[in-house]
Design an enzyme around this catalytic site. Structure first.
Site, mmCIF file in Angstrom:
data_model
loop_
_atom_site.group_PDB
_atom_site.id
_atom_site.type_symbol
_atom_site.label_atom_id
_atom_site.label_comp_id
_atom_site.label_asym_id
_atom_site.label_seq_id
_atom_site.Cartn_x
_atom_site.Cartn_y
_atom_site.Cartn_z
ATOM 1 N N HIS A 112 40.778 40.439 32.689
ATOM 2 C CA HIS A 112 40.096 40.558 34.039
ATOM 3 C C HIS A 112 39.966 39.264 34.804
ATOM 4 O O HIS A 112 40.254 38.960 36.051
ATOM 5 C CB HIS A 112 38.515 40.990 33.859
ATOM 6 C CG HIS A 112 37.780 41.270 35.190
ATOM 7 N ND1 HIS A 112 37.505 42.424 35.483
ATOM 8 C CD2 HIS A 112 37.089 40.305 35.981
ATOM 9 C CE1 HIS A 112 36.662 42.149 36.604
ATOM 10 N NE2 HIS A 112 36.432 40.864 36.912
ATOM 11 N N GLU A 113 39.449 38.068 33.974
ATOM 12 C CA GLU A 113 39.339 36.738 34.803
ATOM 13 C C GLU A 113 40.640 36.228 34.854
ATOM 14 O O GLU A 113 41.007 35.391 36.047
ATOM 15 C CB GLU A 113 38.392 35.993 33.798
ATOM 16 C CG GLU A 113 37.059 36.240 33.237
ATOM 17 C CD GLU A 113 36.298 36.954 34.478
ATOM 18 O OE1 GLU A 113 36.553 36.321 35.647
ATOM 19 O OE2 GLU A 113 35.303 37.829 34.162
ATOM 20 N N HIS A 116 41.674 37.417 38.442
ATOM 21 C CA HIS A 116 41.340 36.535 39.459
ATOM 22 C C HIS A 116 41.983 35.007 39.450
ATOM 23 O O HIS A 116 42.289 34.643 40.591
ATOM 24 C CB HIS A 116 39.815 36.124 39.053
ATOM 25 C CG HIS A 116 38.865 37.052 39.043
ATOM 26 N ND1 HIS A 116 38.937 38.161 40.284
ATOM 27 C CD2 HIS A 116 37.648 37.629 38.478
ATOM 28 C CE1 HIS A 116 38.045 39.226 39.895
ATOM 29 N NE2 HIS A 116 37.183 38.605 38.994
#
Length: 212
Positions: A112-113, A116
């Site tokens: 997820h990170e 980003h």
């Protein structure tokens, strides 16, 4: 475990520890738990970097898009907030060691990170712009695998079986946007997520399709 630690633990658990020693033991216990969590978190991180297909792929794609994220940029620490991790364009990726359940949870959180980080390197995200933030949150929750069907079963979060993935993505995106200092309330977060939903949910770059 040393004999001395074992002796103190047994004395504490059985009520035979002196009152003046209890406070010191509880502080030492907390410190030990934090150290154990930290060690476990870094072991999971290193496993993900070396063996997780999605993490390896994302690290490669970030590099191709002009970014650079390596193990030194992925740190474990204690978090007060109820979240698994975070991303900062200057500081890198944070993994919340006291919130990580197992290595599979860390894999999803790290993926997820890294979405980003990919968005930041490829699209130059303005994180104070709510639409930019919402778009990256939608993509991160959708592409990381954290909203895959089995995870939803574990959380018992599926209300509509056919749209479980989308509901999960939207819910998590709204919560993240609500935490943005520029967001007034849940209503504004929902509005912004709805405004960018179609284009951002359907944008699966750098994947060919949603990772499930």
């Amino acid at each position: 475990m040393s004999f001395e630690w074992w002796r103190r633990s047994m004395a504490y658990k059985t009520g035979f520890m002196k009152k003046e020693d209890v406070v010191e033991y509880e502080k030492d216990l907390k410190d030990k738990q934090v150290q154990d969590e930290c060690k476990q978190c870094y072991e999971y991180r290193d496993w993900a970097i070396n063996y997780s297909p999605i993490v390896i792929f994302m690290l490669q794609q970030i590099k191709k898009s002009g970014g650079d994220v390596s193990a030194k940029d992925i740190v474990c620490d204690v978090c007060d907030e109820w979240k698994g991790g975070g991303y900062h364009p200057e500081l890198g990726v944070l993994l919340c060691q006291n919130r990580i359940i197992d290595k599979w949870h860390l894999e999803d959180t790290l993926a997820h990170e890294l979405v980003h980080a990919y968005d930041d390197s490829k699209f130059k995200v303005d994180w104070l712009n709510l639409k930019h933030h919402a778009c990256s949150e939608i993509r991160a929750s959708s592409l990381s695998g954290e909203c895959r069907i089995m995870n939803q079963f574990k959380r018992a979060a599926i209300k509509n079986f056919g749209r479980g993935h989308q509901e999960c993505v939207k819910r998590r995106a709204v919560l993240s946007v609500m935490a943005n200092p520029g967001c007034k309330d849940k209503e504004q977060a929902e509005k912004v997520v709805d405004e960018v939903w179609e284009s951002c949910f359907n944008d699966t770059r750098p994947f060919d399709q949603i990772y499930k």
